[in-house]
Every structure is written in C-alpha cells, then in structure tokens.
Design a protein around this motif. Structure first.
Motif, PDB file in Angstrom:
ATOM      1  N   LYS A  75      -3.211  11.859   7.545  1.00 44.98           N
ATOM      2  CA  LYS A  75      -3.111  13.239   8.015  1.00 44.98           C
ATOM      3  C   LYS A  75      -1.669  13.706   8.140  1.00 44.98           C
ATOM      4  O   LYS A  75      -1.397  14.913   8.133  1.00 44.98           O
ATOM      5  CB  LYS A  75      -3.841  13.384   9.352  1.00 44.98           C
ATOM      6  N   SER A  76      -0.746  12.753   8.249  1.00 45.90           N
ATOM      7  CA  SER A  76       0.663  13.127   8.394  1.00 45.90           C
ATOM      8  C   SER A  76       1.355  13.341   7.046  1.00 45.90           C
ATOM      9  O   SER A  76       2.510  13.750   7.010  1.00 45.90           O
ATOM     10  CB  SER A  76       1.415  12.047   9.170  1.00 45.90           C
ATOM     11  N   LEU A  77       0.651  13.066   5.946  1.00 45.93           N
ATOM     12  CA  LEU A  77       1.252  13.152   4.622  1.00 45.93           C
ATOM     13  C   LEU A  77       0.532  14.188   3.771  1.00 45.93           C
ATOM     14  O   LEU A  77      -0.642  14.492   3.985  1.00 45.93           O
ATOM     15  CB  LEU A  77       1.191  11.782   3.914  1.00 45.93           C
ATOM     16  N   SER A  78       1.226  14.687   2.787  1.00 42.69           N
ATOM     17  CA  SER A  78       0.614  15.595   1.813  1.00 42.69           C
ATOM     18  C   SER A  78       0.016  14.785   0.669  1.00 42.69           C
ATOM     19  O   SER A  78       0.308  13.589   0.512  1.00 42.69           O
ATOM     20  CB  SER A  78       1.657  16.574   1.273  1.00 42.69           C
ATOM     21  N   GLY A  79      -0.797  15.428  -0.144  1.00 45.90           N
ATOM     22  CA  GLY A  79      -1.477  14.726  -1.223  1.00 45.90           C
ATOM     23  C   GLY A  79      -0.538  14.081  -2.209  1.00 45.90           C
ATOM     24  O   GLY A  79      -0.820  12.985  -2.737  1.00 45.90           O
ATOM     25  N   ASP A  80       0.618  14.718  -2.477  1.00 40.88           N
ATOM     26  CA  ASP A  80       1.539  14.151  -3.462  1.00 40.88           C
ATOM     27  C   ASP A  80       2.379  13.012  -2.898  1.00 40.88           C
ATOM     28  O   ASP A  80       3.214  12.448  -3.604  1.00 40.88           O
ATOM     29  CB  ASP A  80       2.441  15.242  -4.030  1.00 40.88           C
ATOM     30  N   GLN A  81       2.145  12.667  -1.632  1.00 45.12           N
ATOM     31  CA  GLN A  81       2.850  11.533  -1.037  1.00 45.12           C
ATOM     32  C   GLN A  81       1.953  10.293  -0.917  1.00 45.12           C
ATOM     33  O   GLN A  81       2.354   9.293  -0.357  1.00 45.12           O
ATOM     34  CB  GLN A  81       3.373  11.907   0.356  1.00 45.12           C
ATOM     35  N   MET A  82       0.750  10.390  -1.471  1.00 48.65           N
ATOM     36  CA  MET A  82      -0.192   9.276  -1.391  1.00 48.65           C
ATOM     37  C   MET A  82      -0.675   8.892  -2.785  1.00 48.65           C
ATOM     38  O   MET A  82      -0.639   9.700  -3.715  1.00 48.65           O
ATOM     39  CB  MET A  82      -1.397   9.643  -0.508  1.00 48.65           C
ATOM     40  N   ALA A  83      -1.117   7.637  -2.919  1.00 47.08           N
ATOM     41  CA  ALA A  83      -1.636   7.130  -4.193  1.00 47.08           C
ATOM     42  C   ALA A  83      -2.757   6.137  -3.911  1.00 47.08           C
ATOM     43  O   ALA A  83      -2.858   5.588  -2.805  1.00 47.08           O
ATOM     44  CB  ALA A  83      -0.522   6.466  -4.999  1.00 47.08           C
ATOM     45  N   ALA A  84      -3.598   5.905  -4.914  1.00 42.46           N
ATOM     46  CA  ALA A  84      -4.711   4.966  -4.776  1.00 42.46           C
ATOM     47  C   ALA A  84      -4.835   4.148  -6.053  1.00 42.46           C
ATOM     48  O   ALA A  84      -4.725   4.686  -7.162  1.00 42.46           O
ATOM     49  CB  ALA A  84      -6.012   5.711  -4.497  1.00 42.46           C
ATOM     50  N   ILE A  85      -5.069   2.852  -5.893  1.00 43.65           N
ATOM     51  CA  ILE A  85      -5.224   1.943  -7.032  1.00 43.65           C
ATOM     52  C   ILE A  85      -6.502   1.141  -6.838  1.00 43.65           C
ATOM     53  O   ILE A  85      -6.721   0.553  -5.774  1.00 43.65           O
ATOM     54  CB  ILE A  85      -4.017   0.989  -7.160  1.00 43.65           C
ATOM     55  N   VAL A  86      -7.337   1.120  -7.863  1.00 44.00           N
ATOM     56  CA  VAL A  86      -8.601   0.386  -7.827  1.00 44.00           C
ATOM     57  C   VAL A  86      -8.420  -0.957  -8.524  1.00 44.00           C
ATOM     58  O   VAL A  86      -7.862  -1.031  -9.621  1.00 44.00           O
ATOM     59  CB  VAL A  86      -9.722   1.207  -8.512  1.00 44.00           C
ATOM     60  N   PHE A 117       4.366   3.227  -9.145  1.00 45.77           N
ATOM     61  CA  PHE A 117       5.388   2.245  -8.762  1.00 45.77           C
ATOM     62  C   PHE A 117       6.773   2.898  -8.720  1.00 45.77           C
ATOM     63  O   PHE A 117       7.570   2.638  -7.806  1.00 45.77           O
ATOM     64  CB  PHE A 117       5.397   1.075  -9.748  1.00 45.77           C
ATOM     65  N   ASP A 118       7.056   3.731  -9.709  1.00 50.67           N
ATOM     66  CA  ASP A 118       8.363   4.400  -9.734  1.00 50.67           C
ATOM     67  C   ASP A 118       8.508   5.350  -8.551  1.00 50.67           C
ATOM     68  O   ASP A 118       9.587   5.432  -7.933  1.00 50.67           O
ATOM     69  CB  ASP A 118       8.515   5.164 -11.050  1.00 50.67           C
ATOM     70  N   SER A 119       7.413   6.042  -8.211  1.00 53.37           N
ATOM     71  CA  SER A 119       7.456   6.961  -7.070  1.00 53.37           C
ATOM     72  C   SER A 119       7.644   6.203  -5.763  1.00 53.37           C
ATOM     73  O   SER A 119       8.346   6.675  -4.856  1.00 53.37           O
ATOM     74  CB  SER A 119       6.172   7.793  -7.027  1.00 53.37           C
ATOM     75  N   CYS A 120       7.046   5.024  -5.656  1.00 50.82           N
ATOM     76  CA  CYS A 120       7.254   4.182  -4.465  1.00 50.82           C
ATOM     77  C   CYS A 120       8.712   3.754  -4.368  1.00 50.82           C
ATOM     78  O   CYS A 120       9.311   3.754  -3.283  1.00 50.82           O
ATOM     79  CB  CYS A 120       6.343   2.959  -4.517  1.00 50.82           C
ATOM     80  N   ARG A 121       9.280   3.387  -5.503  1.00 51.92           N
ATOM     81  CA  ARG A 121      10.680   2.954  -5.514  1.00 51.92           C
ATOM     82  C   ARG A 121      11.610   4.073  -5.067  1.00 51.92           C
ATOM     83  O   ARG A 121      12.585   3.839  -4.348  1.00 51.92           O
ATOM     84  CB  ARG A 121      11.054   2.479  -6.923  1.00 51.92           C
ATOM     85  N   ARG A 122      11.282   5.306  -5.476  1.00 50.49           N
ATOM     86  CA  ARG A 122      12.125   6.449  -5.109  1.00 50.49           C
ATOM     87  C   ARG A 122      11.822   6.973  -3.717  1.00 50.49           C
ATOM     88  O   ARG A 122      12.490   7.883  -3.232  1.00 50.49           O
ATOM     89  CB  ARG A 122      11.936   7.570  -6.139  1.00 50.49           C
ATOM     90  N   GLY A 123      10.803   6.415  -3.065  1.00 53.58           N
ATOM     91  CA  GLY A 123      10.479   6.818  -1.701  1.00 53.58           C
ATOM     92  C   GLY A 123       9.629   8.059  -1.599  1.00 53.58           C
ATOM     93  O   GLY A 123       9.362   8.547  -0.489  1.00 53.58           O
ATOM     94  N   LYS A 124       9.164   8.574  -2.731  1.00 57.81           N
ATOM     95  CA  LYS A 124       8.343   9.785  -2.692  1.00 57.81           C
ATOM     96  C   LYS A 124       6.913   9.468  -2.260  1.00 57.81           C
ATOM     97  O   LYS A 124       6.319  10.181  -1.456  1.00 57.81           O
ATOM     98  CB  LYS A 124       8.347  10.472  -4.055  1.00 57.81           C
ATOM     99  N   THR A 125       6.346   8.395  -2.802  1.00 63.46           N
ATOM    100  CA  THR A 125       5.004   7.961  -2.398  1.00 63.46           C
ATOM    101  C   THR A 125       5.136   7.104  -1.155  1.00 63.46           C
ATOM    102  O   THR A 125       5.777   6.045  -1.179  1.00 63.46           O
ATOM    103  CB  THR A 125       4.308   7.175  -3.535  1.00 63.46           C
ATOM    104  N   LYS A 126       4.509   7.546  -0.092  1.00 59.45           N
ATOM    105  CA  LYS A 126       4.684   6.872   1.192  1.00 59.45           C
ATOM    106  C   LYS A 126       3.447   6.099   1.639  1.00 59.45           C
ATOM    107  O   LYS A 126       3.522   5.332   2.604  1.00 59.45           O
ATOM    108  CB  LYS A 126       5.060   7.910   2.262  1.00 59.45           C
TER     109      LYS A 126
END
Length: 686
Positions: free
Chosen positions: A302-313, A507-516
């Motif tokens: 709830k504290s994050l926006s959609g573009d700050q989250m990711a899901a992997i199956v 993975f790249d977004s995680c490295r750049r700190g965008k995906t939280k």
C-alpha cells in the motif's frame, strides 16, 4: 485379416497379431511373465501355453505364435491346465518362499499366478540355487535369487531406455541377470525396471520395507518436476508421501515415469516451510503469525505505486495461484512481471510460439527431427523416450545442434555453433534438402538456446526454417519449444508476462533502486543477488534459494498437497489432486493471495477453488477443456534475422537429479548425483 476361434468365440484380427493379444481383445486372460505389450517378444517363461489346432498335439506359447486363419485355440483345456501347473512348478523350484519379507508382496505377479494357476505343491526336494545380489545403483534393490529369467528388465533397458547395460550371462542353471560390471544403471528411466519386474528380484531401494500396498491411500495426480506432465499415482500413509508410481496415459508418458518423478518424493518431507517468517531488525528470519506476515506485506504494497513493484512466478507454480497473483498485480497496477525465470526469449502473442506443437504422440509420425540447444534426455526424459521409440519403429532421422550429449538413439551431431542455422535457412547446408524432402519434419528448440543474448535471432532462424522447409503445413506443425518448467505454459496462457518489463528489466530496476518490492511465487531458479535491496516476499513450500533471500516468507503447498491445474509443454490442461494436507500452518497458494488482497484493499472476486477456475477460463478458454491438446493456430510473423553469435551452445540442465526445490531437498536425488559423479557417467549429468 485372419479369423480364428478362441474358447468358442470367433474373432478377426490384424495380420501379425499374436494369440495372447487376440485373447486380450476378447477379454480372455492368459497368464504371462516374460510377455509385455511394450517390449519385444522373448518366449522365455512358457506360462502362456495354450492348446492350438490344427497343430502338433502339445501346448504352444501364445505370446510367440501369430494368429492364422482357421485356428481353434483353447486356453483352459485339461492339457493347458496341466502344462501351466508344470511350468509354475519349475519356476518355483529355485524361487525362495520369502513373500512375508518381500517388498513385492501384495503386488507380485508370481504370487498371484501361483495361487491361481499353480498346483499348490512341489515335488522338488533338492537344495535351492542361490545367486549373489547385484549392484544397480541407489534406486534399485536386488535379490537375484528371486529372478525367474523373464528378461523384461533387459529388454526394457535396451529397447525403451536405450541404455543396454543389463544382460544375461551364463547358461542354464548358471544364468544370471546383471550389469556385467558393478555400476549404477545409467538411465533416467531405471526406476521403471521395478514396475515391469514380475517378481521381487528388482524392488525400490528408497521404498524398501516402508509399507505394504494395502496400507496406502492412492491418489491420482500429475507430476510437476518437468514440463511433460506425466500421470502419476501418489501413495501415502498418514501425512507422508511414501512413493510415486506411474499411471497409464498413452498420449503423454505411456506407463513410464522418470527417476526424478518417482524418487524425489522424499524431498517433500524435509526443508519445508510450515509457518510464516519475517526478517527482524537483526537480519534474521523469525517465526510470525499469518496476521503479522500478511499485514507487513500489505503495508509495504500500500505504500508503493504499481511501477515500484514486480512479481516473478517460479517453475512449480499452479495455474490457480498464477491467476490469483495476476489479478492482484493487475489491481495494483503492477506491469513488471514474468514467469521465465531463466530469462528465455518467448513471444507470447500466439500460443503456437511456445508450445510443443507436434504433440508428444506426434513425434511418432515424424521422419526427420532437428534438435537445437536441448538435451531431451535430461530436460524431458519421456519426450526423449518417445523420440527413441519413433527412431526404432519408423527410422526417425535425428540431427542435434548443441552441447555434446549422450542421447539414446543414433543422431548426426551438427556441432555447437548456432550459425549453422543460417546455412540451413539459406539452403547451403545439406540438412536443408533433407528437411524439404521429408514428409513430416520437426524441430525442437530448447530453452537453453532461448536463454542466450542472441535468443531472438535463434528463434527467428528456427521459425524461418519451419516456415520455408515444410515443417508447418496443413495438418502438421513441426515447430516445437521444449519447455522445462511445469508452470510455464499455464503462466503464458494466463498472460503472466510483460514484454516491456521482463525478468532482465526487473533485475535492472532492482539494481537502480526503482523496484522496491518483488513478489516471488515459488521462484527459486533465479540469482537472488540481482534483487539488490528490494523488499522480497517469497511464497513457496521449501526453504530454498528464494526463502533465504526473503524478507517475508509465506508457506505454501507442494503439488501433492493441493488440488491444482497444470498445463504441460504440449498445452494439455491437467488436474493434480491433493494426497495429503500441507504441513503446519502452510496454506494453499491461491488462498494466501486471496487473503493478502483483502488486507491490501483489492479483494479478489472469488473465494473458492471453483471461483478461481472460472476466472482462469475467462482469461484463457483453453482451461475449460481438460486433458485435450487443442492445436494452436500458426500466425505469420515478420521477424528480422539478425546476426547469430559465435558463442557455443551450452547445456541448460547441469544435473538431471536436482532441478527444483523438491529434488534438491531429496536425499535419494543426492545419492543419485553422488553415484553418477563417482562412476564418471556422462549420460545422466550433462
């Protein structure tokens, strides 16, 4: 077509049918030990004797006698009865009477037929012969004194498995069955030897003295340790899965399963996640309640926006849990999601782009097969067995481009340079003419080839070959992707993939700190170091790679512990069924996500398994038809052909026995890995 009479019933059969097969068509039972419908005829045991006229006045072996016009056959005459009693008496001369301690007891053909067809007494008073037990590896326990020399095991290893390591040596009373040298059998299908052995000479070593068959609850389900979708039976006692056996499904696994499918089940009992965990301020995972764990995840979401989250199956996820996670991420505006844990290139716009379009049974109709960047022997053992079957029956010509591999059939090795594909496509390579002149050519494109930096170029070249060399035409589609994950086709059908934000971009977004925040649904086949400092939620059933990195662990159910849907590599929808309940506080995966959606404030519109399945059908109508392969429409694509890399193709599966969290937790699979390593065998470990 010959017409004959069996026990007063007239029947017309195809030319070449033997008497025992004709009797089966009429529902007449003829006892047998050496005969097996999938193996070559040996005529060893003589238990299938029948009386035939016209002919010599003596009983004849029905397994080796072709039907002829005008035959009159008696399967229950006094002559036949006496002959069978005599044969059974001879078989039992040296057989030890140790049924009370034999693991085959209750499932033994010899035991059953001795009761039904035997005389009930023996005139043999001499000492019984004793034979030294043989070593056949960590999966097969031997007691060769029980062997009746039916040679089923020899014929299976030679004909079906393609590993002729078993044989008979000595003659007469001194004949023995073994491997000649003391070594483990180098086949991924060796566990099937136990199933076809009609006596207790070959039994399951991991299952030895564990239970009797009448103590076990039997549940029909499907396997998820590869993408084949083999049909299995799960045998349980209490809350423990004691063994897994094959179920007959002619279109998928016939009546065989791989050694991993059969014996990795002991990994279901160890390293299990049976309660939620959260990582405290000291960096340690500590036990928590469901309310605490889900509340923490919900607060983060709830504290994050959609573009700050990711899901992997992950590779073992069921379609129900994927559907729930897709709906939850959709409601949160999450677009960064993927199911291709190895980062393979797959175009999900058309179903034909990622299926094994020929189908598993369709392999038997092919006359030429080109394998690109795959070793079917370790990636899909039952597909490999079907390729061998087609080679043996129809002379299938196989060409292999990739890392050198010990396949179980003759093949022409094209090397490991993918630039050969450009020559085939342009017509410069000799294989180009072979494919064009073939009646039903096919190619198999492996995930290993699709995981390279030049995967798009390889895919385009393979698709170009398929379209220009007659692999795709009316009534035939020879373009195949050999998936290795049980969840992959179902996840692609459900649309759990984003071409703009795939796993590499995550993975790249995680490295750049965008995906939280990253939600891992059983994703254990990734390098978790690439998640950097993101908040990681892991939902799964084993304390494997994903759980070690997680900030919150949500314990889910393994495939034996839930009613679930899986789609195999050819696009066949199948249902797995619960054999036992999840351990401790673990829950079914879709229910966990449904509970999380409530706390996030995005409650999913279903609250039952049937509701989830209705939603699956709404997303992908193919889920409405169970156990059906629906041909996918081929759609033309304009794919630019780029330059292919000079880098050699590498093996994708490095260890057949340890490809998932369950098999990595299995003691039996560890022993198999050690056995292969010590023997130096290159057939099992690519």
């Amino acid at each position: 077509m010959p017409k004959l009479t069996i026990d007063g019933q007239e029947i017309e059969v195809e030319q070449g049918t033997v008497l025992i097969q004709a009797a089966e068509q009429l529902g007449i039972e003829i006892p047998r030990f050496c005969y097996h419908e999938r193996l070559g005829i040996a005529g060893n045991c003589r238990m299938c004797l029948v009386e035939v006229s016209p002919g010599p006045p003596k009983p004849q072996a029905s397994c080796a006698l072709p039907c002829a016009d005008g035959m009159v056959v008696k399967t229950n005459s006094p002559m036949v009865k006496k002959a069978r009693e005599g044969v059974m008496e001879f078989l039992l001369i040296n057989h030890p009477l140790d049924c009370p301690i034999c693991d085959q007891g209750g499932e033994c053909d010899l035991q059953d037929q001795a009761m039904h067809y035997g005389a009930g007494k023996s005139r043999y008073e001499e000492h019984k012969r004793a034979v030294e037990d043989k070593y056949m590896g960590p999966l097969i326990k031997t007691q060769m004194t029980r062997c009746i020399h039916c040679t089923r095991c020899i014929r299976f290893s030679t004909e079906i498995a393609g590993v002729p390591e078993l044989g008979a040596f000595g003659r007469g009373e001194h004949m023995e069955v073994g491997t000649y040298v003391e070594k483990a059998i180098g086949s991924e299908l060796s566990g099937n030897l136990v199933d076809i052995c009609p006596v207790g000479a070959l039994t399951s070593k991991p299952y030895a003295f564990a239970a009797r068959p009448w103590e076990l609850k039997k549940t029909e389900s499907v396997d998820v340790l590869d993408a084949v979708g083999s049909n299995i039976r799960i045998d349980t006692r209490g809350e423990a899965v004691l063994r897994i056996l094959p179920r007959v499904h002619e279109d998928i696994n016939e009546e065989w399963i791989s050694d991993k499918t059969r014996h990795a089940c002991d990994g279901l009992r160890v390293q299990r996640l049976d309660r939620p965990y959260v990582r405290n301020e000291h960096g340690k995972l500590v036990e928590a309640s469901w309310e605490q764990a889900l509340g923490l995840v919900a607060a983060q979401m709830k504290s994050l926006s959609g573009d700050q989250m990711a899901a992997i199956v992950g590779n073992l996820a069921c379609a129900e849990s994927i559907t729930a996670l897709k709906d939850l991420t959709d409601s949160l505006g999450v677009t960064a999601r993927d199911c291709r844990t190895e980062g393979s290139y797959i175009d999900p716009t058309s179903r034909a782009n990622y299926l094994f379009n020929t189908s598993i049974t369709g392999i038997e109709q092919a006359d030429v097969c080109l394998i690109i960047g795959s070793n079917p022997r370790v990636e899909a053992s039952l597909v490999n067995a079907r390729i061998r079957k087609s080679w043996k029956a129809n002379g299938l010509a196989v060409y292999h481009l990739g890392a050198p591999a010990e396949l179980t059939y003759p093949h022409e090795y094209l090397g490991d340079d993918v630039r050969v594909l450009a020559d085939i496509l342009s017509g410069k390579h000799a294989l180009s003419a072979v494919l064009k002149n073939a009646k039903n050519p096919m190619l198999i494109l492996g995930v290993g080839a699709l995981s390279r930096p030049d995967a798009a170029e390889i895919y385009a070249a393979a698709r170009g070959i398929a379209e220009t060399h007659g692999l795709v035409k009316d009534g035939w589609n020879g373009f195949n992707i050999l998936q290795t994950a049980a969840s992959r086709v179902g996840a692609l059908d459900l649309g759990f993939v984003s071409n703009e934000m795939g796993i590499a971009e995550i993975f790249d977004s995680c490295r750049r700190g965008k995906t939280k925040l990253v939600y891992l649904l059983g994703a254990d086949e990734i390098d978790t170091r690439l998640l950097a400092d993101a908040f990681v939620v892991y939902q799964g059933h084993h304390g494997d790679i994903g759980a070690h990195r997680a900030d919150v662990v949500l314990p889910g159910a393994a495939y034996t512990e839930k009613d679930a849907t899986y789609v195999n590599l050819e696009g066949r929808v199948q249902r797995g069924r619960r054999a036992v309940f999840p351990p401790g506080a673990a829950k079914e995966d879709w229910a966990i996500i449904r509970a999380l959606s409530l706390l996030v404030g995005k409650t999913l519109p279903y609250n039952s398994l049937s509701g989830v399945r209705e939603r699956m059908v709404a997303i992908a109508p193919t889920f409405a038809r169970e156990d059906v392969v629906a041909p996918a429409a081929w759609q033309a694509q304009n794919l630019p052909q780029g330059a292919l890399s000079a880098d050699p193709l590498l093996a994708f599966v490095s260890n057949f026995y340890m490809t998932d969290p369950i098999s990595r937790a299995s003691k039996t699979m560890a022993e198999c890995t050690r056995s292969v390593s010590l023997s130096g065998c290159k057939q099992k470990v690519a």
